[in-house]
Design a protein around this motif. Structure first.
Motif, PDB file in Angstrom:
ATOM      1  N   ASP A 141       0.820  -1.221   0.000  1.00  0.00           N
ATOM      2  CA  ASP A 141       0.000   0.000   0.000  1.00  0.00           C
ATOM      3  C   ASP A 141       0.849   1.265   0.000  1.00  0.00           C
ATOM      4  O   ASP A 141       0.486   2.274  -0.606  1.00  0.00           O
ATOM      5  CB  ASP A 141      -0.930   0.024   1.225  1.00  0.00           C
ATOM      6  CG  ASP A 141      -2.122  -0.903   1.066  1.00  0.00           C
ATOM      7  OD1 ASP A 141      -2.423  -1.280  -0.097  1.00  0.00           O
ATOM      8  OD2 ASP A 141      -2.751  -1.256   2.083  1.00  0.00           O
ATOM      9  N   GLU A 142       1.995   1.218   0.695  1.00  0.00           N
ATOM     10  CA  GLU A 142       2.868   2.396   0.748  1.00  0.00           C
ATOM     11  C   GLU A 142       3.410   2.730  -0.642  1.00  0.00           C
ATOM     12  O   GLU A 142       3.498   3.893  -1.032  1.00  0.00           O
ATOM     13  CB  GLU A 142       4.016   2.137   1.752  1.00  0.00           C
ATOM     14  CG  GLU A 142       5.178   3.102   1.674  1.00  0.00           C
ATOM     15  CD  GLU A 142       4.836   4.548   2.010  1.00  0.00           C
ATOM     16  OE1 GLU A 142       5.730   5.401   1.857  1.00  0.00           O
ATOM     17  OE2 GLU A 142       3.695   4.839   2.404  1.00  0.00           O
TER      18      GLU A 142
ATOM     19  N   LEU B 174       0.613   4.385  -2.564  1.00  0.00           N
ATOM     20  CA  LEU B 174       0.440   5.786  -2.149  1.00  0.00           C
ATOM     21  C   LEU B 174       1.519   6.667  -2.780  1.00  0.00           C
ATOM     22  O   LEU B 174       1.243   7.789  -3.214  1.00  0.00           O
ATOM     23  CB  LEU B 174       0.497   5.903  -0.614  1.00  0.00           C
ATOM     24  CG  LEU B 174      -0.714   5.359   0.151  1.00  0.00           C
ATOM     25  CD1 LEU B 174      -0.407   5.251   1.640  1.00  0.00           C
ATOM     26  CD2 LEU B 174      -1.956   6.232  -0.080  1.00  0.00           C
TER      27      LEU B 174
ATOM     28  N   GLU C 175       1.601   9.926  -5.527  1.00  0.00           N
ATOM     29  CA  GLU C 175       2.357  11.179  -5.345  1.00  0.00           C
ATOM     30  C   GLU C 175       3.238  11.476  -6.558  1.00  0.00           C
ATOM     31  O   GLU C 175       3.369  12.638  -6.971  1.00  0.00           O
ATOM     32  CB  GLU C 175       3.221  11.090  -4.079  1.00  0.00           C
ATOM     33  CG  GLU C 175       2.417  11.255  -2.800  1.00  0.00           C
ATOM     34  CD  GLU C 175       3.303  11.205  -1.577  1.00  0.00           C
ATOM     35  OE1 GLU C 175       4.109  12.140  -1.392  1.00  0.00           O
ATOM     36  OE2 GLU C 175       3.201  10.232  -0.808  1.00  0.00           O
TER      37      GLU C 175
ATOM     38  N   ARG D 162      10.714   6.543   3.890  1.00  0.00           N
ATOM     39  CA  ARG D 162       9.947   7.350   4.855  1.00  0.00           C
ATOM     40  C   ARG D 162       9.184   6.431   5.810  1.00  0.00           C
ATOM     41  O   ARG D 162       9.093   5.219   5.608  1.00  0.00           O
ATOM     42  CB  ARG D 162       8.975   8.273   4.137  1.00  0.00           C
ATOM     43  CG  ARG D 162       7.855   7.570   3.385  1.00  0.00           C
ATOM     44  CD  ARG D 162       6.948   8.579   2.717  1.00  0.00           C
ATOM     45  NE  ARG D 162       5.946   7.943   1.876  1.00  0.00           N
ATOM     46  CZ  ARG D 162       5.125   8.589   1.073  1.00  0.00           C
ATOM     47  NH1 ARG D 162       5.192   9.917   0.993  1.00  0.00           N
ATOM     48  NH2 ARG D 162       4.231   7.950   0.341  1.00  0.00           N
ATOM     49  N   VAL D 163       8.612   7.027   6.845  1.00  0.00           N
ATOM     50  CA  VAL D 163       7.727   6.303   7.750  1.00  0.00           C
ATOM     51  C   VAL D 163       6.341   6.311   7.105  1.00  0.00           C
ATOM     52  O   VAL D 163       5.741   7.386   6.938  1.00  0.00           O
ATOM     53  CB  VAL D 163       7.669   6.972   9.144  1.00  0.00           C
ATOM     54  CG1 VAL D 163       6.678   6.236  10.041  1.00  0.00           C
ATOM     55  CG2 VAL D 163       9.053   7.025   9.774  1.00  0.00           C
ATOM     56  N   PRO D 164       5.820   5.152   6.709  1.00  0.00           N
ATOM     57  CA  PRO D 164       4.518   5.147   6.017  1.00  0.00           C
ATOM     58  C   PRO D 164       3.375   5.550   6.938  1.00  0.00           C
ATOM     59  O   PRO D 164       3.420   5.321   8.151  1.00  0.00           O
ATOM     60  CB  PRO D 164       4.347   3.680   5.590  1.00  0.00           C
ATOM     61  CG  PRO D 164       5.682   3.041   5.783  1.00  0.00           C
ATOM     62  CD  PRO D 164       6.370   3.818   6.853  1.00  0.00           C
ATOM     63  N   GLU D 165       2.331   6.140   6.339  1.00  0.00           N
ATOM     64  CA  GLU D 165       1.114   6.465   7.103  1.00  0.00           C
ATOM     65  C   GLU D 165       0.465   5.182   7.603  1.00  0.00           C
ATOM     66  O   GLU D 165      -0.243   5.178   8.618  1.00  0.00           O
ATOM     67  CB  GLU D 165       0.123   7.224   6.201  1.00  0.00           C
ATOM     68  CG  GLU D 165       0.585   8.621   5.829  1.00  0.00           C
ATOM     69  CD  GLU D 165      -0.343   9.284   4.810  1.00  0.00           C
ATOM     70  OE1 GLU D 165      -1.544   8.945   4.817  1.00  0.00           O
ATOM     71  OE2 GLU D 165       0.143  10.102   4.016  1.00  0.00           O
ATOM     72  N   THR D 166       0.715   4.093   6.859  1.00  0.00           N
ATOM     73  CA  THR D 166       0.099   2.810   7.222  1.00  0.00           C
ATOM     74  C   THR D 166       0.904   2.067   8.292  1.00  0.00           C
ATOM     75  O   THR D 166       0.530   0.980   8.710  1.00  0.00           O
ATOM     76  CB  THR D 166       0.018   1.917   5.958  1.00  0.00           C
ATOM     77  OG1 THR D 166       1.319   1.866   5.346  1.00  0.00           O
ATOM     78  CG2 THR D 166      -0.957   2.474   4.947  1.00  0.00           C
ATOM     79  N   GLU D 167       2.025   2.644   8.733  1.00  0.00           N
ATOM     80  CA  GLU D 167       2.926   1.982   9.688  1.00  0.00           C
ATOM     81  C   GLU D 167       2.786   2.630  11.064  1.00  0.00           C
ATOM     82  O   GLU D 167       3.026   3.824  11.237  1.00  0.00           O
ATOM     83  CB  GLU D 167       4.370   2.122   9.192  1.00  0.00           C
ATOM     84  CG  GLU D 167       5.440   1.704  10.178  1.00  0.00           C
ATOM     85  CD  GLU D 167       5.450   0.207  10.435  1.00  0.00           C
ATOM     86  OE1 GLU D 167       5.560  -0.167  11.618  1.00  0.00           O
ATOM     87  OE2 GLU D 167       5.349  -0.580   9.472  1.00  0.00           O
ATOM     88  N   SER D 168       2.411   1.839  12.074  1.00  0.00           N
ATOM     89  CA  SER D 168       2.194   2.409  13.414  1.00  0.00           C
ATOM     90  C   SER D 168       3.481   2.455  14.236  1.00  0.00           C
ATOM     91  O   SER D 168       3.611   3.230  15.162  1.00  0.00           O
ATOM     92  CB  SER D 168       1.135   1.596  14.163  1.00  0.00           C
ATOM     93  OG  SER D 168       1.547   0.237  14.226  1.00  0.00           O
TER      94      SER D 168
ATOM     95  N   GLY E  95       6.434   3.483  13.455  1.00  0.00           N
ATOM     96  CA  GLY E  95       7.332   4.614  13.220  1.00  0.00           C
ATOM     97  C   GLY E  95       8.666   4.244  12.615  1.00  0.00           C
ATOM     98  O   GLY E  95       9.637   4.989  12.742  1.00  0.00           O
TER      99      GLY E  95
END
Length: 357
Positions: A121-122, A125, A129, A185-191, A193
């Motif tokens: 998914d990352e 996304l 972009e 990067r730190v994905p939005e889907t990754e909790s 961090g």
């Protein structure tokens, strides 16, 4: 080189005369062809005329230094001599670049295919972009964009998107973008961090005209079906989606962005032509001797060409070892510094190859 420049100057003057003739003005196709040739020659001719004027200025300054006894006039002559010599060197380099063989596809529109690679998914996304980055770049140059096909992942990402960019010289600037684009990067889907690395593959293909690629109808299977996913009125209620299967290559094209089956079929054929043309270009480049190939070229699809590092706010192009600390503006379409550097490196490589021959 200067014999060739003299020939081009004569040809340019012939074109100027021909374009004034009534029978040429009345023949639209011939007029357009001659205008294009004149426009292509104009930058070379202007640079060569300036070069000749600078050479004359050098001779005039040397003559003045021989004949003039007034110290103030001699100083003026020396200044002009130095300026003219410096400009002659610049113009000689410019003319060598202008005389490099021109890529016949440079003036074409482009098909851009962006696919999510490693990273789930990352990656999807980031593919969205990268798509927006090219759309913003196109808008900044007043080029038009049009989606040909799209496959979304449901959370705002794109598994794949194919779109067309229409504008003068689109291929000449975007052809260096083919390859693997990597994001860290730190994905939005990754909790947790943690920094992840994901990839997106970009393919830049010149739009192929019908004269560039002839498609035999016997080689094609055309299926029509109901469009799936989000769409406007009628999109999901009629058999408007089109799938083309090209038997010789196994290429499958799916188009559903338009309400009309005819429009989707036309878009699918445009994309198929460009893919087939791109395959032919790859075969041709692969058969060329290594010495004749540019070091930058149009990018191997499997080659990692660029990294977008979010924690450090930097973009690195690995082919030319260029790093810019302006990640946000690059992703917002500010690509000119990167592309100009790639063009300069490509031209330098081609000049080096010519000198080695």
């Amino acid at each position: 080189m200067f014999d060739k420049l003299e020939d081009l100057l004569i040809r340019y003057e012939e074109l100027m005369s021909e374009l004034q003739e009534p029978d040429v003005v009345n023949n639209q196709e011939r007029f357009r062809r001659l205008m294009k040739e004149q426009n292509d020659l104009a930058p070379i001719v202007e640079a060569y005329k300036e070069y000749k004027a600078c050479r004359q200025a050098i001779e005039d300054s040397l003559l003045m230094l021989e004949e003039e006894s007034d110290e103030e006039m001699r100083e003026l002559a020396k200044d002009e001599l130095n300026e003219s010599k410096a400009r002659v060197e610049e113009l000689e380099h410019e003319l060598k670049i202008l005389l490099l063989p021109k890529d016949p596809n440079d003036d074409k529109n482009v098909m851009v295919e962006i696919r999510a690679g490693a990273g789930g998914d990352e990656a999807a996304l980031f593919a969205a972009e990268i798509y927006r980055m090219y759309v913003h770049y196109a808008e900044g140059r007043r080029w038009k964009t049009e989606i040909i096909s799209i496959s979304e992942n449901g959370i705002g990402g794109f598994k794949e998107v194919v779109f067309m960019i229409t504008g003068q010289g689109a291929y000449s600037r975007l052809k260096y973008e083919s390859g693997v684009h990597r994001v860290q990067r730190v994905p939005e889907t990754e909790s947790g961090g943690r920094i992840h690395t994901s990839t997106v593959t970009v393919a830049i293909m010149p739009e192929a005209e019908e004269v560039d690629v002839v498609i035999d109808e016997k080689d094609i299977r055309i299926d029509v079906m109901r469009a799936s996913g989000n769409g406007g009125q009628c999109v999901n209620t009629t058999d408007s989606a089109v799938r083309l299967t090209h038997y010789p290559t196994g290429i499958v094209i799916y188009s559903q962005t338009e309400k009309s089956q005819l429009q989707n079929k036309e878009k699918a054929f445009r994309l198929l032509r460009s893919k087939l043309y791109d395959l032919e270009m790859e075969k041709k480049q692969a058969s060329e001797a290594e010495a004749r190939r540019s070091q930058i070229g149009t990018g191997d699809r499997s080659e990692k060409i660029r990294t977008y590092n979010f924690p450090q706010g930097r973009v690195t192009d690995h082919r030319i070892k260029l790093t810019l600390h302006k990640l946000d503006s690059v992703l917002n379409g500010d690509l000119d510094e990167v592309i100009d550097s790639l063009i300069a490196a490509d031209q330098a490589a081609k000049l080096s190859n010519l000198q080695d021959e």
